[in-house]
Design an enzyme around this catalytic site. Sequence first.
Site, short mmCIF file in Angstrom:
data_model
loop_
_atom_site.label_atom_id
_atom_site.label_comp_id
_atom_site.label_asym_id
_atom_site.label_seq_id
_atom_site.Cartn_x
_atom_site.Cartn_y
_atom_site.Cartn_z
N GLY A 10 -13.52 -9.64 1.40
CA GLY A 10 -12.34 -9.02 2.11
C GLY A 10 -12.71 -8.74 3.43
O GLY A 10 -13.58 -8.09 3.96
N VAL A 22 -24.27 -8.21 16.97
CA VAL A 22 -25.41 -8.62 16.30
C VAL A 22 -25.84 -9.89 17.43
O VAL A 22 -27.02 -10.08 17.89
CB VAL A 22 -25.00 -9.43 15.08
CG1 VAL A 22 -26.34 -10.46 14.75
CG2 VAL A 22 -24.94 -8.39 13.92
N VAL A 23 -24.74 -10.56 18.15
CA VAL A 23 -25.06 -11.56 19.01
C VAL A 23 -25.64 -11.07 20.17
O VAL A 23 -26.58 -11.30 20.74
CB VAL A 23 -23.72 -12.39 19.23
CG1 VAL A 23 -23.96 -13.37 20.40
CG2 VAL A 23 -23.30 -13.15 17.92
N ARG A 71 -14.16 -15.63 -0.41
CA ARG A 71 -14.93 -15.18 -1.48
C ARG A 71 -15.33 -16.49 -2.42
O ARG A 71 -14.65 -17.57 -2.52
CB ARG A 71 -13.97 -14.65 -2.48
CG ARG A 71 -13.57 -13.11 -1.79
CD ARG A 71 -12.76 -12.50 -2.92
NE ARG A 71 -11.83 -11.47 -2.24
CZ ARG A 71 -12.18 -10.19 -1.78
NH1 ARG A 71 -13.58 -9.88 -1.91
NH2 ARG A 71 -11.44 -9.30 -1.35
N ASP A 102 -19.59 -5.09 -1.50
CA ASP A 102 -20.56 -5.45 -2.70
C ASP A 102 -21.01 -6.74 -3.13
O ASP A 102 -21.89 -7.22 -3.40
CB ASP A 102 -20.30 -4.38 -3.83
CG ASP A 102 -19.04 -4.55 -4.28
OD1 ASP A 102 -18.34 -5.25 -3.91
OD2 ASP A 102 -18.64 -3.88 -5.52
N THR A 124 -16.23 -3.25 4.93
CA THR A 124 -15.00 -3.47 3.65
C THR A 124 -14.36 -2.08 4.22
O THR A 124 -14.83 -0.94 4.50
CB THR A 124 -15.67 -3.34 2.26
OG1 THR A 124 -14.53 -2.98 1.56
CG2 THR A 124 -16.79 -2.36 2.34
N ARG A 153 6.98 10.10 4.62
CA ARG A 153 7.23 11.54 4.05
C ARG A 153 8.48 11.53 5.09
O ARG A 153 9.39 12.38 4.18
CB ARG A 153 6.05 12.36 5.05
CG ARG A 153 6.43 13.79 5.01
CD ARG A 153 5.35 14.59 5.52
NE ARG A 153 4.24 14.53 4.55
CZ ARG A 153 4.12 15.73 3.66
NH1 ARG A 153 5.37 16.69 3.58
NH2 ARG A 153 3.29 15.84 2.69
N ARG A 161 13.39 12.83 -1.96
CA ARG A 161 12.66 11.90 -2.94
C ARG A 161 11.31 12.12 -3.28
O ARG A 161 10.50 12.79 -2.51
CB ARG A 161 12.77 10.52 -2.52
CG ARG A 161 14.36 9.99 -2.58
CD ARG A 161 14.34 8.65 -1.96
NE ARG A 161 15.70 8.01 -2.00
CZ ARG A 161 16.23 7.11 -1.40
NH1 ARG A 161 15.48 6.54 -0.44
NH2 ARG A 161 17.43 6.63 -1.52
N GLY A 184 -1.32 15.55 3.42
CA GLY A 184 -0.62 16.28 2.79
C GLY A 184 0.13 16.04 1.18
O GLY A 184 1.15 16.47 0.89
N HIS A 214 10.79 17.48 -2.06
CA HIS A 214 10.38 16.23 -2.10
C HIS A 214 8.82 16.25 -2.39
O HIS A 214 8.36 17.18 -2.18
CB HIS A 214 10.37 15.39 -0.77
CG HIS A 214 9.61 15.81 0.27
ND1 HIS A 214 8.69 14.84 0.62
CD2 HIS A 214 9.45 16.59 1.12
CE1 HIS A 214 7.98 15.31 1.57
NE2 HIS A 214 8.40 16.62 1.82
N ARG A 251 -5.74 -4.00 5.67
CA ARG A 251 -6.91 -4.75 6.15
C ARG A 251 -6.74 -5.34 7.71
O ARG A 251 -7.81 -5.77 8.30
CB ARG A 251 -6.82 -6.00 5.14
CG ARG A 251 -7.29 -5.71 3.99
CD ARG A 251 -8.79 -6.48 3.42
NE ARG A 251 -8.58 -7.92 3.44
CZ ARG A 251 -8.56 -8.42 2.18
NH1 ARG A 251 -8.44 -7.98 0.97
NH2 ARG A 251 -8.28 -9.65 2.25
O1 F6P Z 1 -12.32 -5.12 -0.75
C1 F6P Z 1 -11.20 -5.19 0.24
C2 F6P Z 1 -9.96 -5.15 -0.58
O2 F6P Z 1 -8.88 -5.21 0.31
C3 F6P Z 1 -9.54 -4.21 -1.70
O3 F6P Z 1 -9.26 -3.14 -1.50
C4 F6P Z 1 -8.70 -5.24 -2.75
O4 F6P Z 1 -8.92 -4.89 -4.16
C5 F6P Z 1 -9.38 -6.56 -2.64
O5 F6P Z 1 -9.89 -6.64 -1.21
C6 F6P Z 1 -8.04 -7.80 -2.33
O6 F6P Z 1 -8.97 -8.76 -2.50
P1 F6P Z 1 -8.14 -10.19 -2.28
O7 F6P Z 1 -8.08 -10.50 -0.58
O8 F6P Z 1 -8.95 -11.09 -2.56
O9 F6P Z 1 -6.72 -10.28 -2.56
#
Ligand code: F6P
Length: 317
Positions: A10, A22-23, A71, A102, A124, A153, A161, A184, A214, A251
């Site tokens: 991801g 790095v570059v 992936r 990982d 990640t 909120r 709610r 909070g 709420h 993300r």
């Molecule tokens: O590892 C990052 C992540 O955004 C996780 O939080 C989430 O479970 C997963 O990737 C979602 O993966 P994908 O992009 O393959 O749907």
Amino acid sequence: MRVGVLTSGGDAPGMNAAIRAVVRAGLTHGDQVFGIYDGYKGLVEGKIEEFTRKHVSEILNRGGTILGTARLPEFAYEQVRKLAIKQLEKNDIDALICIGGDGTYTGALRLSEMGVKVIGLPGTIDNDIASTDFTIGFSTALNTACDAIDKLRDTSSSHQRCSIIEVMGRECGDLALYSGICCGAEYIVTSQTGLDKEKLLNDLKTNRLQGRRHAIVVISEHMTDVYQLAKEIEEYTGYECRATVLGYIQRGGTPTPEDRLLASRLGGYAIDLLHEGTYGVACGIKNNKLVSTPLADALKMKTKRNESLEELVQNLK
Ligand code: F6P
């Protein structure tokens, strides 16, 4: 040295800052640096290009990854990894820097066991790598989640709610825990705390009877069906309840200064380690110090419960 760099799994804000580091650090050391597109998949397919400083200019503040990511479950097969190694040999690449979580580290470890000089960088949003205090992308995702929860909120309190907000994190509750504290939340549910539905419903009912207008519940993904939970809360507590899944918005976005700094430090450190002759390790930061941990150990270390923060949640109720 001829050094390859890839991003895998991801994407996470700050990956570009890490690629840039790095570059730039590589070029400063007199290395040639090669960008490998689309993670291990692109490596197997030979999507490799030599990078100059220009390739990484204007990317420090950009979310996503200019290298693309993927992936590749098939990377678990030795035959597939052999194809990757052939590409490294074909391009005379001496060492590889793999930025990801990982899954990326597992791939890196397997390559290292097959003789490739590899270094892992933690990229990640999940913060689920225990060999570093923070992963690249976590700070930005936390900011995004907090911004969204603050907005929820506003409307939640106006309408009296209960709001359930599902955040990402896979097996790691850090995004939920940190954002819940920062915003909070009345309740924080993670795979580390577990979901005690009966207690949650009873506590929310008591809160409502005590006059709390709420409530905010922050919950990690994969814990339960949050839309169903919202219905149950409505029926049991009398709060109108709405569920919001923050999803992939977490993300993206401009990396925070913390992520840019972390990525820049770790990228430079990876190059330093290669020049020292150290590889087969994951880079990280512990108590603000750069550290390296053998990949195998980094993968064995389970993400620990953050007991002091969990205790804080209880104290602030
Ligand atoms: O590892 C990052 C992540 O955004 C996780 O939080 C989430 O479970 C997963 O990737 C979602 O993966 P994908 O992009 O393959 O749907």
